[in-house]
Design a protein around this motif. Sequence first.
Motif, short mmCIF file in Angstrom:
data_model
loop_
_atom_site.label_atom_id
_atom_site.label_comp_id
_atom_site.label_asym_id
_atom_site.label_seq_id
_atom_site.Cartn_x
_atom_site.Cartn_y
_atom_site.Cartn_z
N ARG A 12 0.83 -1.21 0.00
CA ARG A 12 0.00 0.00 0.00
C ARG A 12 0.85 1.24 0.00
O ARG A 12 2.05 1.22 0.37
N ALA A 14 0.28 5.12 1.59
CA ALA A 14 -0.67 5.69 2.56
C ALA A 14 -0.41 7.19 2.79
O ALA A 14 0.06 7.57 3.86
N PRO A 15 -0.71 8.04 1.81
CA PRO A 15 -0.45 9.47 2.00
C PRO A 15 -1.44 10.14 2.97
O PRO A 15 -2.59 9.73 3.05
N SER A 16 -0.95 11.14 3.69
CA SER A 16 -1.83 11.98 4.51
C SER A 16 -2.24 13.16 3.61
O SER A 16 -1.37 13.75 2.97
N GLU A 48 -4.78 8.69 4.62
CA GLU A 48 -4.71 8.75 6.09
C GLU A 48 -5.26 10.09 6.57
O GLU A 48 -4.51 11.02 6.89
N TYR A 182 -1.90 8.04 15.51
CA TYR A 182 -1.47 7.46 14.24
C TYR A 182 -1.08 5.98 14.43
O TYR A 182 -1.43 5.12 13.63
N VAL A 186 -2.69 3.00 12.21
CA VAL A 186 -1.86 2.27 11.23
C VAL A 186 -1.75 0.79 11.60
O VAL A 186 -1.78 -0.09 10.73
N ARG A 200 7.62 2.38 3.38
CA ARG A 200 7.41 3.79 3.74
C ARG A 200 8.75 4.44 4.08
O ARG A 200 9.80 3.78 4.07
N LEU A 204 9.81 6.87 9.56
CA LEU A 204 8.86 6.06 10.33
C LEU A 204 9.48 4.77 10.87
O LEU A 204 8.83 4.00 11.56
N LYS A 238 13.10 17.19 5.59
CA LYS A 238 12.30 16.27 4.76
C LYS A 238 11.37 17.09 3.85
O LYS A 238 10.74 18.05 4.32
N1 GLU Z 1 0.66 8.88 6.20
C1 GLU Z 1 2.07 8.80 6.37
C2 GLU Z 1 2.73 9.90 5.56
O1 GLU Z 1 2.09 10.50 4.70
C3 GLU Z 1 2.65 7.46 5.95
C4 GLU Z 1 2.30 6.39 6.91
C5 GLU Z 1 2.70 4.97 6.55
O2 GLU Z 1 3.06 4.71 5.40
O3 GLU Z 1 2.62 4.12 7.43
O4 GLU Z 1 3.89 10.17 5.80
#
Ligand code: GLU
Length: 303
Positions: A12, A14-16, A48, A182, A186, A200, A204, A238
């Motif tokens: 996956r 998973a963008p915020s 997200e 979060y 997640v 990711r 993280l 970043k």
């Molecule tokens: N939503 C997070 C972000 O945009 C990524 C979280 C993930 O991939 O677990 O940085």
Amino acid sequence: MLTRSYPRYLGRFAPSPTGPLHYGSLVTAVASYLQAKSQNGDWLIRIEDIDPPREQAGATNSILRTLHDYGFRSGSKPIFQKKQFKNYIYHAQRLIKLNHAYACECSRKDLALISSHGSMGAIYPGTCANKNLAPSPDFSIRARCRHSEIRFSDAVYGDQCTNLGKESGDFVILRRDYLPSYILAVSIDDANERYTEVVRGYDLLAITPRQIHLTKLLGRKPPNFMHIPIITNDQGEKLSKQTHAPALNKSHARIMLYNALIDLGQEPPKFLQWRSVMSIWDWAVMNWRPELIPAAPSIPYRL
Ligand code: GLU
């Protein structure tokens, strides 16, 4: 003869939705997509959106449109975390019943007085761990981690070992007013949606031991993990909405995808940058070599 069936690869991105897609998130999207497609697996998009104050109006649509313009294809519709709120609270309550979590009345002021800090910030000393407070919207909920030592092997950064008791202490899974953290969202989503691997950014990696621990408390098997370097600007920050990363432009799709492959350590032939987006993907899926991804925390953005 006994045959063993392995789960098909499911990954996956998973963008915020805090802003439009930028080059830093593109690199993560490319790595997650290629990990899935090169193994004939599936790839999903999860938006997200559990932190409304950080959301930007229109960002979700803009992110989905850009991913499509850049040639990403998913067999399923995007998933939205916002729709899972009740589920997060249900699981937090279940963890309390199982005595894996407890209500905590410590205020920000109390927490500011905590003197010991580990690699994940202030180490919670367990002030409320045995108070048996009844959960209420005035309290946060913390997951117990006792002295759990978490070991896992990251596909890029190798063997990792963290003692959560020493490095973080019991951590918040529900904030006051029942707002899921979060890490709770997640952990539940990655387990329920049954990803075989999470790809990711390196930023993280430090919270991954908590995700593994929480997933196990939830009675589920954690996915595998691959973290990849983050892309930084001239100031070493970043790329993100906060650091004013430029939005990706449809007309730059080929060069941006080509650069992402280079930053991921792949060696695309020069002529590829002038080919169509779909030809770039065809080459990348056929020639994807994750072992070439540099195990550096960050890579400077060079455009
Ligand atoms: N939503 C997070 C972000 O945009 C990524 C979280 C993930 O991939 O677990 O940085």
